[in-house]
Design an enzyme around this catalytic site. Sequence first.
Site, PDB file in Angstrom:
ATOM      1  N   TRP A   1       0.757  -1.086   0.134  1.00  0.00           N
ATOM      2  CA  TRP A   1       0.042  -0.010   0.051  1.00  0.00           C
ATOM      3  C   TRP A   1       0.802   1.222   0.161  1.00  0.00           C
ATOM      4  O   TRP A   1       0.555   2.325  -0.723  1.00  0.00           O
ATOM      5  CB  TRP A   1      -0.942   0.179   1.251  1.00  0.00           C
ATOM      6  CG  TRP A   1      -2.022  -1.026   1.106  1.00  0.00           C
ATOM      7  CD1 TRP A   1      -2.277  -1.942   2.089  1.00  0.00           C
ATOM      8  CD2 TRP A   1      -3.038  -1.341   0.028  1.00  0.00           C
ATOM      9  NE1 TRP A   1      -3.131  -3.077   1.394  1.00  0.00           N
ATOM     10  CE2 TRP A   1      -3.568  -2.572   0.380  1.00  0.00           C
ATOM     11  CE3 TRP A   1      -3.175  -0.507  -1.094  1.00  0.00           C
ATOM     12  CZ2 TRP A   1      -4.558  -3.111  -0.387  1.00  0.00           C
ATOM     13  CZ3 TRP A   1      -4.252  -1.371  -2.046  1.00  0.00           C
ATOM     14  CH2 TRP A   1      -4.984  -2.234  -1.608  1.00  0.00           C
TER      15      TRP A   1
ATOM     16  N   ASP B   1      -1.424   6.677   6.312  1.00  0.00           N
ATOM     17  CA  ASP B   1      -2.477   5.759   5.806  1.00  0.00           C
ATOM     18  C   ASP B   1      -2.688   4.839   7.167  1.00  0.00           C
ATOM     19  O   ASP B   1      -1.918   4.040   7.429  1.00  0.00           O
ATOM     20  CB  ASP B   1      -1.963   5.071   4.633  1.00  0.00           C
ATOM     21  CG  ASP B   1      -3.218   4.057   4.417  1.00  0.00           C
ATOM     22  OD1 ASP B   1      -4.049   3.604   4.869  1.00  0.00           O
ATOM     23  OD2 ASP B   1      -2.912   3.226   3.290  1.00  0.00           O
TER      24      ASP B   1
ATOM     25  N   LYS C   1     -11.889  -1.842   6.803  1.00  0.00           N
ATOM     26  CA  LYS C   1     -11.072  -2.594   7.492  1.00  0.00           C
ATOM     27  C   LYS C   1     -11.564  -2.758   8.964  1.00  0.00           C
ATOM     28  O   LYS C   1     -11.859  -3.794   9.724  1.00  0.00           O
ATOM     29  CB  LYS C   1      -9.449  -2.266   7.511  1.00  0.00           C
ATOM     30  CG  LYS C   1      -9.021  -1.959   6.146  1.00  0.00           C
ATOM     31  CD  LYS C   1      -8.792  -3.232   5.409  1.00  0.00           C
ATOM     32  CE  LYS C   1      -8.566  -3.213   3.875  1.00  0.00           C
ATOM     33  NZ  LYS C   1      -7.518  -2.330   3.427  1.00  0.00           N
TER      34      LYS C   1
HETATM   35  C1  PLP Z   1      -6.910  -1.958   2.118  1.00  0.00           C
HETATM   36  C2  PLP Z   1      -6.113  -0.828   2.186  1.00  0.00           C
HETATM   37  C3  PLP Z   1      -5.901   0.094   1.272  1.00  0.00           C
HETATM   38  C4  PLP Z   1      -6.863   0.168  -0.099  1.00  0.00           C
HETATM   39  O1  PLP Z   1      -8.057   0.568   0.453  1.00  0.00           O
HETATM   40  P1  PLP Z   1      -9.047   0.610  -1.014  1.00  0.00           P
HETATM   41  O2  PLP Z   1     -10.322   1.595   0.054  1.00  0.00           O
HETATM   42  O3  PLP Z   1      -9.577  -0.325  -1.506  1.00  0.00           O
HETATM   43  O4  PLP Z   1      -8.635   1.908  -1.730  1.00  0.00           O
HETATM   44  C5  PLP Z   1      -4.897   0.997   1.248  1.00  0.00           C
HETATM   45  N1  PLP Z   1      -4.136   1.002   2.638  1.00  0.00           N
HETATM   46  C6  PLP Z   1      -4.167   0.252   3.512  1.00  0.00           C
HETATM   47  C7  PLP Z   1      -3.222   0.251   4.505  1.00  0.00           C
HETATM   48  C8  PLP Z   1      -5.152  -0.927   3.376  1.00  0.00           C
HETATM   49  O5  PLP Z   1      -5.025  -1.694   4.148  1.00  0.00           O
END
Ligand code: PLP
Length: 360
Positions: free
Chosen positions: A101, A171, A195
């Site tokens: 990511w 993030d 998540k």
């Molecule tokens: C799942 C995830 C993403 C991507 O998320 P989307 O909503 O599918 O774009 C980005 N960063 C992390 C850390 C993730 O776990």
Amino acid sequence: MGRVYNFSAGPAVLPESVLKEVAEEMLDYNGTGMSVMEMSHRSAAFQQIIDEAERDIRDLMNIPDNYKVLFLQGGASQQFAMIPMNLMKNRVADYIVTGQWAKKAYQEAQKYGKANKIASSEDKTFSYIPDCSDLPISPDADYVYICENNTIYGTKFKKLPNTKGKDLVADVSSCFLSEPVDVSKYAIIYGGVQKNIGPAGMVIAIVREDLITEEVLPGTPTMLTYKTHADAGSLYNTPNAYCIYVCGKVFKWLKAMGGLEEMKRRNEEKAKLLYDFLDSSKLFHGTVVPKDRSLMNVPFVTGDKEMDAKFVKEAASAGLVNLKGHRSVGGMRASIYNAMPKEGVEALVAFMKKFEEENL
Ligand SMILES: *Cc1c(COP(=O)(O)O)cnc(C)c1O
């Protein structure tokens, strides 16, 4: 079949009491005679829902007044572009690459300016967090970027990097609301909600106010400008209203559980059950350097692909589902987010013990 223990990395398990509540309100939300799905985002009823959701996440995270809370669409991945478009005044940013990511965010930023990879753990398949105490931070960097919890590899920054005074962007998709954080240490803290918070289709971005300006990169779409959404209270266009509503319910659930200190205690307790077993097992072992282990995502392997596949299949038959590791890593991964009860982790460990006895 009843409810299973769902160890999916995302979309992921939600609190059962929240699901029951939204089911009860499906046909008639709070005397409106309609579902929140059918409701105008300009209605008084919905305004109350979004206002309460914002107030509750502010309470939970103790968000300072000089930060905006934005409910946006496009998932976490859209932020990979939105961040440089809004923040790259000098067109320079430093990225710490600790997984896929972070790597995707780093690659996306290269479209908008000079993105520097100032540290990486790719040499050991992202199984650790690099030392970030004295990195070569660029003097003209607009920000330093991290992915704080690496969903795929199961590592977590236990200490934030030393950014040498530069703004930190993080993030936190897979560790959002899993423990207390000091929001003032970040310029932007953001995450997709699917998540650890709610249904898929939304990202919450907590952005320091001085970064919300009209001075964005030329060509930045109106919809990708933070100011558009900040000025409109996340109602510039039709938001993911139902998702905001469910997230709001989860915030209330978290508050009722005792807030983020209590979630941290519970998450540490759950993770310890699993890591202690992995450390003592003769069949299974964890893949991450112990000091960098995530409380949320726990990857493990037997070292034998066929044995891994057998385990995943038999676990699913026992009601322990979505334990297959990410396609890029193989093996297994148990995601044990806030809404995974301790009983679920206990059931997993008991099953692993039994499987080990039968297969060793
Ligand atoms: C799942 C995830 C993403 C991507 O998320 P989307 O909503 O599918 O774009 C980005 N960063 C992390 C850390 C993730 O776990």
